[in-house]
Structures are given as structure tokens and as C-alpha cells.
Scaffold this motif. Sequence first.
Motif, PDB file in Angstrom:
ATOM      1  N   SER A  35       0.836  -1.199   0.000  1.00  0.00           N
ATOM      2  CA  SER A  35       0.000   0.000   0.000  1.00  0.00           C
ATOM      3  C   SER A  35       0.870   1.249   0.000  1.00  0.00           C
ATOM      4  O   SER A  35       1.986   1.246   0.509  1.00  0.00           O
ATOM      5  N   GLN A  37       0.046   5.028   1.161  1.00  0.00           N
ATOM      6  CA  GLN A  37      -0.921   5.915   1.792  1.00  0.00           C
ATOM      7  C   GLN A  37      -0.281   7.279   2.016  1.00  0.00           C
ATOM      8  O   GLN A  37       0.926   7.385   2.208  1.00  0.00           O
ATOM      9  N   ARG A  39      -0.795  11.426   3.792  1.00  0.00           N
ATOM     10  CA  ARG A  39      -1.462  12.244   4.810  1.00  0.00           C
ATOM     11  C   ARG A  39      -0.972  13.669   4.662  1.00  0.00           C
ATOM     12  O   ARG A  39       0.228  13.918   4.580  1.00  0.00           O
ATOM     13  N   ALA A  49      -6.398  12.125   4.584  1.00  0.00           N
ATOM     14  CA  ALA A  49      -5.637  10.897   4.358  1.00  0.00           C
ATOM     15  C   ALA A  49      -6.213  10.165   3.164  1.00  0.00           C
ATOM     16  O   ALA A  49      -7.396  10.294   2.851  1.00  0.00           O
ATOM     17  N   GLY A  50      -5.387   9.417   2.515  1.00  0.00           N
ATOM     18  CA  GLY A  50      -5.853   8.641   1.370  1.00  0.00           C
ATOM     19  C   GLY A  50      -4.782   7.683   0.907  1.00  0.00           C
ATOM     20  O   GLY A  50      -3.810   7.421   1.620  1.00  0.00           O
ATOM     21  N   ARG A  51      -4.976   7.182  -0.310  1.00  0.00           N
ATOM     22  CA  ARG A  51      -4.046   6.187  -0.842  1.00  0.00           C
ATOM     23  C   ARG A  51      -4.048   6.232  -2.362  1.00  0.00           C
ATOM     24  O   ARG A  51      -4.917   6.872  -2.973  1.00  0.00           O
ATOM     25  N   ASN A  53      -4.508   3.606  -5.350  1.00  0.00           N
ATOM     26  CA  ASN A  53      -5.025   2.252  -5.510  1.00  0.00           C
ATOM     27  C   ASN A  53      -4.306   1.446  -6.588  1.00  0.00           C
ATOM     28  O   ASN A  53      -4.431   0.226  -6.616  1.00  0.00           O
ATOM     29  N   SER A  82      -9.093   9.562  -1.730  1.00  0.00           N
ATOM     30  CA  SER A  82      -9.170  10.152  -0.385  1.00  0.00           C
ATOM     31  C   SER A  82     -10.551   9.915   0.232  1.00  0.00           C
ATOM     32  O   SER A  82     -10.920  10.582   1.189  1.00  0.00           O
TER      33      SER A  82
END
Length: 191
Positions: A35, A37, A39, A49-51, A53, A82
Amino acid sequence: MKKHLLVTALTASLFLGNAAQAADYIVDTDGAHASIQFRVSHLGYSYVAGRFNDFKGDFSFDANKVADAKVNMVINTTSIDSNHAERDKHLRSADFLNTAKFPQATFTSTSVEDKGNGDFILNGNFTLNGVTKPLAISATTVGEGQDPWGGYRVGFTGTTEFALKDYDIKMDLGPASSHVKLDLVVEGIKQ
């Protein structure tokens, strides 16, 4: 003569055995065992926060020669998530990631500093929004070994931080929101 041949064979075996320990790995994104991620402070009051994909990567690693490791990652920046569709649309715009023009971010390692006990600094060139700058990632080896399906895996965690303006991101939400923090989890499958 036989003793000399035996010593030579054992020496060669040890040398080749050590050389063979370095292995190539593919990041296990198919199994969702990795992952990326992020911030960012929201005006100094909380965090967004999010990532990402969608990303892929590969690396070469030998626990006995950590300084020889090599890493290549490609991130599909359009996959930013997000958990808020309108914000994600804005993050993809020219105000932030400019994904229409630069749909990928990349990281290519340039050197590794072995800190001992599984800790290391991964140095490399990070390209985001069409800008390439050096980036250092503080990383830790989580573990390695056989998996239940007959493969071999190794995993790491890592963190880094960079200033948005360093990557020509123009949106200014104030000093509290000037940097982004990345938290990384990488698990590789030996090829």
C-alpha cells in the motif's frame, strides 16, 4: 591434489552461494499486500488521508547485502483515493497532481544506507507532476520466508515526507499543509 580440489570446490561453492542470495521480487499488488498511503494536514486542524489504488514495482534484495538493493516503482496518480469523489477530482486537477498531463509518478533507487537491525535509508529519484527530485525513505525490513503456496516473500515498511512546492504543486493551503507524508507497505514475491 585432491585436497586442493576439495578446498577450491568448497570456496567456489561458498562464493557462488553468497552471490545467489540476491533475488528479484515483484511487489504483490495483485494480492493487496502492499500500500501507498498519504497524509496532509488540512489547514493545521486535522488531516486528509488517502491512498493510491494502482501501482506496481519490482526490487532486488539480499538481507546480507542490503546496500546493494535496487527498487523501481510506478504509481498511477489517477488512482488517488481520499474517500471523497469531489476532493479526488480536485486532487487530479492541475492545482495538485495534474494527472491529465502526468498520469504517473515514479521512484527509482540510487543508493541504500544500511543502518543495521533491518533498518535502512532508501535514496532515489522521485518524479511527480513532471518534476524529479531526490527523495529518502526510512525503511524497515518486516520479515522474509516461505509462503503457504510454495513461494518466497519479503516485506518492508517505509515513511517519507516532501514539500508539495518541490514538485511544482501550486495550490497553497498555508504552512501547515505544505508537506505530504507517505506511509509505505511493500511485500514482494520472489521471481
